[in-house]
Design a protein around this motif. Structure first.
Motif, mmCIF file in Angstrom:
data_model
loop_
_atom_site.group_PDB
_atom_site.id
_atom_site.type_symbol
_atom_site.label_atom_id
_atom_site.label_comp_id
_atom_site.label_asym_id
_atom_site.label_seq_id
_atom_site.Cartn_x
_atom_site.Cartn_y
_atom_site.Cartn_z
ATOM 1 N N GLY A 33 -6.273 -3.277 4.751
ATOM 2 C CA GLY A 33 -7.208 -3.282 3.631
ATOM 3 C C GLY A 33 -6.819 -2.403 2.470
ATOM 4 O O GLY A 33 -5.690 -1.912 2.374
ATOM 5 N N PRO A 34 -7.781 -2.187 1.570
ATOM 6 C CA PRO A 34 -7.496 -1.457 0.332
ATOM 7 C C PRO A 34 -7.124 0.012 0.550
ATOM 8 O O PRO A 34 -6.388 0.578 -0.253
ATOM 9 C CB PRO A 34 -8.775 -1.591 -0.483
ATOM 10 N N ALA A 35 -7.615 0.628 1.609
ATOM 11 C CA ALA A 35 -7.284 2.032 1.859
ATOM 12 C C ALA A 35 -5.792 2.210 2.095
ATOM 13 O O ALA A 35 -5.156 3.098 1.523
ATOM 14 C CB ALA A 35 -8.081 2.566 3.047
ATOM 15 N N ALA A 75 -10.512 6.818 -5.638
ATOM 16 C CA ALA A 75 -10.224 5.489 -5.088
ATOM 17 C C ALA A 75 -11.171 5.056 -3.965
ATOM 18 O O ALA A 75 -11.538 3.876 -3.918
ATOM 19 C CB ALA A 75 -8.771 5.416 -4.617
ATOM 20 N N PRO A 76 -11.586 5.943 -3.051
ATOM 21 C CA PRO A 76 -12.491 5.469 -1.989
ATOM 22 C C PRO A 76 -13.772 4.838 -2.529
ATOM 23 O O PRO A 76 -14.267 3.856 -1.974
ATOM 24 C CB PRO A 76 -12.794 6.740 -1.184
ATOM 25 N N GLN A 82 -15.177 4.081 1.161
ATOM 26 C CA GLN A 82 -15.772 5.384 1.461
ATOM 27 C C GLN A 82 -16.391 5.421 2.853
ATOM 28 O O GLN A 82 -16.625 6.480 3.397
ATOM 29 C CB GLN A 82 -16.777 5.806 0.387
ATOM 30 N N GLY A 83 -16.609 4.255 3.464
ATOM 31 C CA GLY A 83 -17.131 4.201 4.829
ATOM 32 C C GLY A 83 -16.078 4.544 5.873
ATOM 33 O O GLY A 83 -16.402 4.946 6.989
ATOM 34 N N ALA A 84 -14.819 4.376 5.523
ATOM 35 C CA ALA A 84 -13.718 4.737 6.430
ATOM 36 C C ALA A 84 -13.448 6.228 6.246
ATOM 37 O O ALA A 84 -12.694 6.629 5.370
ATOM 38 C CB ALA A 84 -12.482 3.904 6.111
ATOM 39 N N LYS A 85 -14.098 7.037 7.069
ATOM 40 C CA LYS A 85 -14.098 8.486 6.868
ATOM 41 C C LYS A 85 -12.700 9.105 6.829
ATOM 42 O O LYS A 85 -12.403 9.937 5.989
ATOM 43 C CB LYS A 85 -14.947 9.181 7.943
ATOM 44 N N THR A 86 -11.806 8.684 7.724
ATOM 45 C CA THR A 86 -10.470 9.271 7.760
ATOM 46 C C THR A 86 -9.691 8.928 6.501
ATOM 47 O O THR A 86 -9.089 9.798 5.874
ATOM 48 C CB THR A 86 -9.695 8.800 9.005
#
Length: 120
Positions: A33-35, A75-76, A82-86
């Motif tokens: 994904g985008p992260a 960016a998050p 922003q839900g993907a904490k790591t």
């Protein structure tokens, strides 16, 4: 190494941070994904700018690093991970550090601008 300035140490730190950001999807397991895409692109850009600054310092490189650092920081929220904490933590931490190092280098250059001629 005694000819190394504080600015060069900042560039080395940015190179390490760029590499860390690039490899962080594999290290922390957020490789989809985008992260992860943002981590790859921003990490490469930060590392390339750091290498360019180490090869031949120019203030524009630090301004670009500041922009990329600020992008990495926000960016998050912009890209919605922003839900993907790591992934969010890695991006925010690296973004803050890169932007801070770039701002310090810009400030150092404003205090001691490079001389175009040598004094005798």
């Amino acid at each position: 190494m005694d000819t190394w300035t504080n600015a060069k140490w900042c560039d080395v730190a940015n190179l390490i941070l760029g590499a860390f950001l690039f490899f962080s999807p594999w290290i922390f397991g957020f490789d989809a994904g985008p992260a992860s895409q943002n981590a790859y692109v921003a990490g490469i850009v930060i590392a390339i700018l750091a290498i360019a600054a180490l090869a031949a310092f120019a203030v524009w490189e630090e301004w670009l690093n500041l922009i990329v650092g600020l992008w990495t920081l926000i960016a998050p929220w912009v890209l919605g991970f922003q839900g993907a904490k790591t992934a969010m933590t890695v991006h925010v931490a690296v973004g803050i550090l890169v932007a801070l190092l770039a701002a310090v280098e810009i400030w150092m250059m404003s205090q001691n601008p490079p001389r175009l001629t040598t004094s005798r």
